[in-house]
Write an enzyme that holds these catalytic residues in place. Structure first.
Site, PDB file in Angstrom:
ATOM      1  N   SER A 102       0.827  -1.209   0.000  1.00 54.27           N
ATOM      2  CA  SER A 102       0.000   0.000   0.000  1.00 54.27           C
ATOM      3  C   SER A 102       0.859   1.255   0.000  1.00 54.27           C
ATOM      4  O   SER A 102       1.815   1.341   0.757  1.00 54.27           O
ATOM      5  CB  SER A 102      -0.881   0.038   1.253  1.00 54.27           C
ATOM      6  OG  SER A 102      -1.645  -1.120   1.339  1.00 54.27           O
ATOM      7  N   HIS A 150      -4.804  -1.283  -4.039  1.00 51.70           N
ATOM      8  CA  HIS A 150      -3.868  -2.042  -4.867  1.00 51.70           C
ATOM      9  C   HIS A 150      -4.379  -2.131  -6.301  1.00 51.70           C
ATOM     10  O   HIS A 150      -5.364  -2.803  -6.564  1.00 51.70           O
ATOM     11  CB  HIS A 150      -3.704  -3.477  -4.335  1.00 51.70           C
ATOM     12  CG  HIS A 150      -3.150  -3.546  -2.949  1.00 51.70           C
ATOM     13  ND1 HIS A 150      -1.841  -3.876  -2.694  1.00 51.70           N
ATOM     14  CD2 HIS A 150      -3.707  -3.334  -1.752  1.00 51.70           C
ATOM     15  CE1 HIS A 150      -1.645  -3.851  -1.385  1.00 51.70           C
ATOM     16  NE2 HIS A 150      -2.760  -3.527  -0.792  1.00 51.70           N
ATOM     17  N   HIS A 160      -3.695 -11.116  -1.645  1.00 48.17           N
ATOM     18  CA  HIS A 160      -3.439 -11.543  -0.280  1.00 48.17           C
ATOM     19  C   HIS A 160      -4.152 -12.862   0.010  1.00 48.17           C
ATOM     20  O   HIS A 160      -5.192 -13.153  -0.574  1.00 48.17           O
ATOM     21  CB  HIS A 160      -3.968 -10.501   0.716  1.00 48.17           C
ATOM     22  CG  HIS A 160      -3.332  -9.154   0.571  1.00 48.17           C
ATOM     23  ND1 HIS A 160      -3.686  -8.271  -0.422  1.00 48.17           N
ATOM     24  CD2 HIS A 160      -2.364  -8.544   1.294  1.00 48.17           C
ATOM     25  CE1 HIS A 160      -2.968  -7.171  -0.307  1.00 48.17           C
ATOM     26  NE2 HIS A 160      -2.148  -7.304   0.720  1.00 48.17           N
ATOM     27  N   TYR A 169      -5.964 -13.458   2.456  1.00 49.47           N
ATOM     28  CA  TYR A 169      -7.308 -13.246   2.994  1.00 49.47           C
ATOM     29  C   TYR A 169      -8.369 -13.024   1.922  1.00 49.47           C
ATOM     30  O   TYR A 169      -9.559 -13.044   2.204  1.00 49.47           O
ATOM     31  CB  TYR A 169      -7.329 -12.081   4.002  1.00 49.47           C
ATOM     32  CG  TYR A 169      -6.887 -10.738   3.473  1.00 49.47           C
ATOM     33  CD1 TYR A 169      -7.647 -10.009   2.572  1.00 49.47           C
ATOM     34  CD2 TYR A 169      -5.682 -10.181   3.894  1.00 49.47           C
ATOM     35  CE1 TYR A 169      -7.244  -8.778   2.092  1.00 49.47           C
ATOM     36  CE2 TYR A 169      -5.259  -8.949   3.435  1.00 49.47           C
ATOM     37  CZ  TYR A 169      -6.036  -8.253   2.530  1.00 49.47           C
ATOM     38  OH  TYR A 169      -5.633  -7.043   2.062  1.00 49.47           O
ATOM     39  N   GLU A 170      -7.947 -12.820   0.679  1.00 46.10           N
ATOM     40  CA  GLU A 170      -8.949 -12.573  -0.360  1.00 46.10           C
ATOM     41  C   GLU A 170      -9.743 -13.837  -0.694  1.00 46.10           C
ATOM     42  O   GLU A 170     -10.937 -13.781  -0.933  1.00 46.10           O
ATOM     43  CB  GLU A 170      -8.285 -12.002  -1.609  1.00 46.10           C
ATOM     44  CG  GLU A 170      -7.829 -10.571  -1.382  1.00 46.10           C
ATOM     45  CD  GLU A 170      -6.991 -10.030  -2.506  1.00 46.10           C
ATOM     46  OE1 GLU A 170      -7.437 -10.076  -3.661  1.00 46.10           O
ATOM     47  OE2 GLU A 170      -5.856  -9.580  -2.235  1.00 46.10           O
ATOM     48  N   ALA A 179       2.616  -2.820   4.121  1.00 48.08           N
ATOM     49  CA  ALA A 179       2.207  -1.899   5.188  1.00 48.08           C
ATOM     50  C   ALA A 179       2.038  -2.751   6.437  1.00 48.08           C
ATOM     51  O   ALA A 179       1.589  -3.894   6.353  1.00 48.08           O
ATOM     52  CB  ALA A 179       0.892  -1.222   4.824  1.00 48.08           C
ATOM     53  N   MET A 188      -0.321  -8.575   7.049  1.00 47.02           N
ATOM     54  CA  MET A 188      -1.153  -9.600   6.402  1.00 47.02           C
ATOM     55  C   MET A 188      -0.581 -10.082   5.073  1.00 47.02           C
ATOM     56  O   MET A 188      -1.326 -10.611   4.241  1.00 47.02           O
ATOM     57  CB  MET A 188      -2.557  -9.032   6.172  1.00 47.02           C
ATOM     58  CG  MET A 188      -3.224  -8.457   7.409  1.00 47.02           C
ATOM     59  SD  MET A 188      -4.831  -7.756   6.997  1.00 47.02           S
ATOM     60  CE  MET A 188      -5.194  -6.833   8.499  1.00 47.02           C
ATOM     61  N   SER A 189       0.703  -9.892   4.858  1.00 42.47           N
ATOM     62  CA  SER A 189       1.242 -10.285   3.546  1.00 42.47           C
ATOM     63  C   SER A 189       2.689 -10.745   3.676  1.00 42.47           C
ATOM     64  O   SER A 189       3.123 -11.171   4.746  1.00 42.47           O
ATOM     65  CB  SER A 189       1.156  -9.102   2.577  1.00 42.47           C
ATOM     66  OG  SER A 189       1.992  -8.045   3.002  1.00 42.47           O
ATOM     67  N   ASN A 221       0.910   2.329  11.432  1.00 44.33           N
ATOM     68  CA  ASN A 221       0.196   2.508  12.712  1.00 44.33           C
ATOM     69  C   ASN A 221       0.875   1.684  13.796  1.00 44.33           C
ATOM     70  O   ASN A 221       1.678   0.790  13.493  1.00 44.33           O
ATOM     71  CB  ASN A 221      -1.260   2.034  12.568  1.00 44.33           C
ATOM     72  CG  ASN A 221      -1.357   0.586  12.103  1.00 44.33           C
ATOM     73  OD1 ASN A 221      -1.213   0.312  10.897  1.00 44.33           O
ATOM     74  ND2 ASN A 221      -1.561  -0.324  13.028  1.00 44.33           N
ATOM     75  N   HIS A 230      -8.394   0.487   7.548  1.00 49.34           N
ATOM     76  CA  HIS A 230      -7.658   0.424   6.279  1.00 49.34           C
ATOM     77  C   HIS A 230      -7.430   1.825   5.734  1.00 49.34           C
ATOM     78  O   HIS A 230      -6.435   2.097   5.058  1.00 49.34           O
ATOM     79  CB  HIS A 230      -8.432  -0.435   5.274  1.00 49.34           C
ATOM     80  CG  HIS A 230      -7.671  -0.690   4.011  1.00 49.34           C
ATOM     81  ND1 HIS A 230      -6.389  -1.200   3.997  1.00 49.34           N
ATOM     82  CD2 HIS A 230      -7.985  -0.494   2.701  1.00 49.34           C
ATOM     83  CE1 HIS A 230      -5.964  -1.312   2.753  1.00 49.34           C
ATOM     84  NE2 HIS A 230      -6.906  -0.875   1.946  1.00 49.34           N
TER      85      HIS A 230
END
Ligand code: HPA
Length: 282
Positions: A31, A62, A84, A86-87, A114, A209-210, A233, A245
């Site tokens: 990101s 993305h 990702h 999670y998709e 990120a 997450m990646s 963050n 997000h």
């Protein structure tokens, strides 16, 4: 599931038809790093949809295209947008994309993401280079791989020489660069405060997450890996605020600028050194 698993050979052939070059490096943009793709010279942009077996990402920040071209004189393949786990629940979703790099002659890949920081002093806008990772997802992109190649050594997953080079270059450029351990959570929900406390106890410095599945795949294909977390963050529960997000998207450009500068320096060095030292090792 990725529609077709051919380790990216069909996609590589398609890229060569559009733009053939002595490619050296892949760069996966997380990101906020989109501007790096825009800076590629002599660029040919190919939507993932035109590359067999490459996943089409639906995450709003993305885009989904490969930018093939030159950056600081080095032939690169930039993934503007990535898919990702999670998709769709497929840890191997990037298998063809990473394998394609090998088919196109690349020596390694730079992964960016990120991430949330576990250290108040490594706040939003900071950069962290991965020394190591913890795969906390219970998933692995090599599950189902039938060859002995699946038993990939991960002792030095993040290339020692590349790490040393990045550290030197960051020092020379005055770019503050933290180093640490990235812990992969499946997402897409953010962590809970309890999970963040656990992550710290387990030895993580950042969470995201990646990247981990891509690093495993890259090592499987014999590519060198460097990876960077663009801290957007502090981890859940470390401030009074809820995570979002939108915050990731808003904060990503801050660290992204530094990361772009660092990657450009690395590429310039790589260009100066040709194909030899100090970036290659047995
Ligand atoms: N957790 C997981 N992924 C993230 C975060 C986070 O705090 N920030 C950006 N990506």
């Amino acid at each position: 599931m990725a529609a077709l698993r051919d380790d990216g050979s069909a996609a590589a052939a398609r890229v060569r038809l559009r733009r053939d070059a002595p490619y050296r490096l892949g760069i996966v943009l997380g990101s906020g790093l989109g501007p790096l793709a825009d800076a590629v010279e002599d660029a040919v942009t190919i939507p993932y949809a035109d590359l067999p077996g490459l996943p089409v990402s639906k995450v709003s920040a993305h885009a989904g295209s490969l930018v093939a071209g030159r950056l600081e004189g080095v032939e690169v393949l930039v993934f503007s947008g990535r898919s990702h786990f999670y998709e769709a629940g497929d840890a191997a979703v990037m298998r063809n994309a990473v394998g394609m790099l090998k088919h196109l002659g690349c020596e390694g890949v730079i992964l960016t993401n990120a991430a949330g920081s576990l250290h108040p002093e490594m706040g939003p806008g900071s950069l962290m280079m991965l020394d190591d990772h913890i795969n906390f997802s219970g998933e692995n992109p090599l599950i189902g791989e039938a060859t002995d190649g699946r038993f990939v050594g991960m002792t030095t997953a993040y290339d020692l020489l590349w790490r040393a080079a990045f550290e030197r270059l960051a020092g020379e450029a005055g770019i503050p660069l933290a180093r640490g351990v990235y812990m992969w959570f499946s997402g897409p929900s953010f962590e809970t405060p309890a999970e963040i406390r656990m992550a710290r106890i387990l030895g993580a410095d950042a969470v995201g997450m990646s990247t981990v599945p891509e690093a495993i795949l890259a090592r499987f294909f014999g590519l060198r890996v460097a990876a960077f977390s663009n801290i957007t963050n502090l981890g859940a529960g470390m401030t009074g605020d809820e995570l979002s997000h939108q915050e990731t998207k808003d904060m990503a450009p801050v660290g992204a600028k530094k990361l772009e500068k660092l990657i450009r320096r690395f590429l310039r060095d790589l260009q100066d050194q040709g194909r030899a030292l100090p970036f290659t090792s047995p």
